[in-house]
Design a protein around this motif. Sequence first.
Motif, PDB file in Angstrom:
ATOM      1  N   GLU A   1       0.840  -1.205   0.000  1.00  0.00           N
ATOM      2  CA  GLU A   1       0.000   0.000   0.000  1.00  0.00           C
ATOM      3  C   GLU A   1       0.871   1.250   0.000  1.00  0.00           C
ATOM      4  O   GLU A   1       0.608   2.215  -0.735  1.00  0.00           O
ATOM      5  CB  GLU A   1      -0.927  -0.003   1.220  1.00  0.00           C
ATOM      6  CG  GLU A   1      -1.843   1.212   1.268  1.00  0.00           C
ATOM      7  CD  GLU A   1      -2.754   1.214   2.483  1.00  0.00           C
ATOM      8  OE1 GLU A   1      -3.451   2.238   2.686  1.00  0.00           O
ATOM      9  OE2 GLU A   1      -2.782   0.212   3.228  1.00  0.00           O
TER      10      GLU A   1
ATOM     11  N   SER B   1       1.200   4.393  -2.795  1.00  0.00           N
ATOM     12  CA  SER B   1       0.417   5.483  -2.223  1.00  0.00           C
ATOM     13  C   SER B   1       0.529   6.777  -3.022  1.00  0.00           C
ATOM     14  O   SER B   1      -0.439   7.553  -3.098  1.00  0.00           O
ATOM     15  CB  SER B   1       0.838   5.726  -0.771  1.00  0.00           C
ATOM     16  OG  SER B   1       2.215   6.102  -0.711  1.00  0.00           O
TER      17      SER B   1
ATOM     18  N   LYS C   1      -8.845   2.796  -2.905  1.00  0.00           N
ATOM     19  CA  LYS C   1      -8.467   1.701  -2.013  1.00  0.00           C
ATOM     20  C   LYS C   1      -9.688   1.052  -1.370  1.00  0.00           C
ATOM     21  O   LYS C   1     -10.637   1.730  -0.995  1.00  0.00           O
ATOM     22  CB  LYS C   1      -7.539   2.225  -0.910  1.00  0.00           C
ATOM     23  CG  LYS C   1      -7.029   1.140   0.035  1.00  0.00           C
ATOM     24  CD  LYS C   1      -6.137   1.710   1.126  1.00  0.00           C
ATOM     25  CE  LYS C   1      -6.941   2.302   2.267  1.00  0.00           C
ATOM     26  NZ  LYS C   1      -6.111   2.635   3.454  1.00  0.00           N
TER      27      LYS C   1
ATOM     28  N   THR D   1     -10.356  -2.179   1.618  1.00  0.00           N
ATOM     29  CA  THR D   1      -9.819  -3.208   2.510  1.00  0.00           C
ATOM     30  C   THR D   1     -10.899  -4.218   2.884  1.00  0.00           C
ATOM     31  O   THR D   1     -10.827  -4.858   3.931  1.00  0.00           O
ATOM     32  CB  THR D   1      -9.233  -2.562   3.787  1.00  0.00           C
ATOM     33  OG1 THR D   1     -10.246  -1.768   4.418  1.00  0.00           O
ATOM     34  CG2 THR D   1      -8.030  -1.706   3.450  1.00  0.00           C
TER      35      THR D   1
ATOM     36  N   LEU E   1      -6.251  -6.225   0.472  1.00  0.00           N
ATOM     37  CA  LEU E   1      -6.084  -4.874  -0.050  1.00  0.00           C
ATOM     38  C   LEU E   1      -6.375  -4.858  -1.541  1.00  0.00           C
ATOM     39  O   LEU E   1      -5.778  -5.628  -2.297  1.00  0.00           O
ATOM     40  CB  LEU E   1      -4.655  -4.379   0.190  1.00  0.00           C
ATOM     41  CG  LEU E   1      -4.312  -3.007  -0.402  1.00  0.00           C
ATOM     42  CD1 LEU E   1      -5.054  -1.893   0.340  1.00  0.00           C
ATOM     43  CD2 LEU E   1      -2.804  -2.778  -0.375  1.00  0.00           C
TER      44      LEU E   1
ATOM     45  N   LEU F   1      -6.354  -2.151  -4.728  1.00  0.00           N
ATOM     46  CA  LEU F   1      -5.993  -0.825  -5.207  1.00  0.00           C
ATOM     47  C   LEU F   1      -6.401  -0.722  -6.669  1.00  0.00           C
ATOM     48  O   LEU F   1      -5.985  -1.550  -7.500  1.00  0.00           O
ATOM     49  CB  LEU F   1      -4.486  -0.570  -5.057  1.00  0.00           C
ATOM     50  CG  LEU F   1      -3.933  -0.552  -3.624  1.00  0.00           C
ATOM     51  CD1 LEU F   1      -2.437  -0.240  -3.642  1.00  0.00           C
ATOM     52  CD2 LEU F   1      -4.679   0.444  -2.738  1.00  0.00           C
TER      53      LEU F   1
END
Length: 495
Positions: free
Chosen positions: A427, A431, A437, A439, A443, A445
């Motif tokens: 993450e 970033s 994002k 959760t 995770l 993305l």
Amino acid sequence: MLTSATTSYQPAAKFDPITISSFKAYDIRGELGVNLDEEIAYRIGRAFAQILYQRYQAAAQTQADDVATLKPAIVIGSDIRHSSEQLKQAAIKGIVDAGVDVIDLGMSGTEEVYFATSHYQALGGIEVTASHNPINYNGLKLVKEHSKPISADDGLAEIQALAESGQFTTDNQSGKLRLLTDKSAYINHVMTFIDTDKLKPLKLVVNSGNGSAGPVVDLLVDKLAQADAPIEVIKLHHTPDGSFPNGIPNPMIEANRVATQQAVLENNADLGIAFDGDFDRCFLFDEHGEFIDGSYIVGMLAQAFLNKYPSESIVYDPRVIYNTEAVVEEHNGKAVISKSGHSFIKQVMRDSGAIYGGEMSAHHYFRDFFYCDSGMIPWLLTIELLSITSKTLSELVTGYIAAYPSSGELNFRLTTYDAPAIIDAIEEKFSSQNPNKSTLDGLSLNFGDWRFNLRASNTEPLIRLNIESRGDQPLLAAKTQDIQQWLATQGAVPA
């Protein structure tokens, strides 16, 4: 007709506290003679029955719970593994010693236990199976009333604690054991998912993997023949055999797909179908023998349901989402995302009233199958879809694959850091790109034109990676290579 049967396992007179390490997040699975044996199966059966029966008694006093309307019985079945019958008999002994009746289905698949638990209005159900695990493993899958799942945070931990303590009640009259191996009600229900009058001539290769699927496939093929459906079935590795002479039935392993692929090509078949050991998962191969990733099957079945039932909800897991979301939007359905894992999917389906839910792992769930997963319903729906559309399976999914290519699930073993540390680190790595994002499950993305999901396995010491893009295969390949190389620097090696 129900007939009596006998058990053979006899427990010890006294139950000392023990540790049972075979309990997992959703079920019980262990190595024979190490953390699973007849004593453990007995303890689990007795604890399961005692807890469910106590709840039944409490509900019966107030009539305030739908549990009160059920029958004080537990359904049980077992797969073809050589150890399964002994473990089942030990669990049966535990159940009847808890004062609860048992309906023994004999050799069966997990979905038969799901069906029978609701059909017979039982308090719960047990399937003794290790599914696709190595031959020296076995396990128990548990469901409670109305075929609802039991997870670690919803009753399974309580069952484990009682089984380990051995503090069972002893004042109940022994339950009765009945054997019911007639599969007619289950077969008839499964057949309601398709219209046999719409079926066109198709040739199928069905690989049962020498697991428990063979007898059910025979009965379904007989039903198709009785309906004069023009379906030809070539049966591969069909005879149930707990020694698994053709290898453990696990089509997720590429080497295990070869026999099905070759049979499709050699017989010029329209479709290949393969099952795992307890046939709660169904894997499909197109007319070219190509294995179709489960995420694209989810999109295909979502489309099939939405064509029949507009505006319904479809549940899917967050590992691979682009295709499913696009299909549901195009066909005016409601897309509902859920954490992966059968207990989560089933609960989200019940909460949303979804008609269908699917995971890329080849688990497919159906509202009209008590919100449970089935390995038999998907291939029946597929042959109906092939017939209605007059398309081949490759024609149905090629557009999906081109529009939303994915890496497939990539598994890694951890040699240095733990899964949370690696997830936190990745993450941080991305970033600066400000991805969207989530959760919900590990995770996720999302960068717009590509995304990935990285999550820890619930059943094995692995982390699992899925990457997908929007129609950009070179981008997918580049991002897959980049993340794999980065994971290697973190001590994660391909499994």
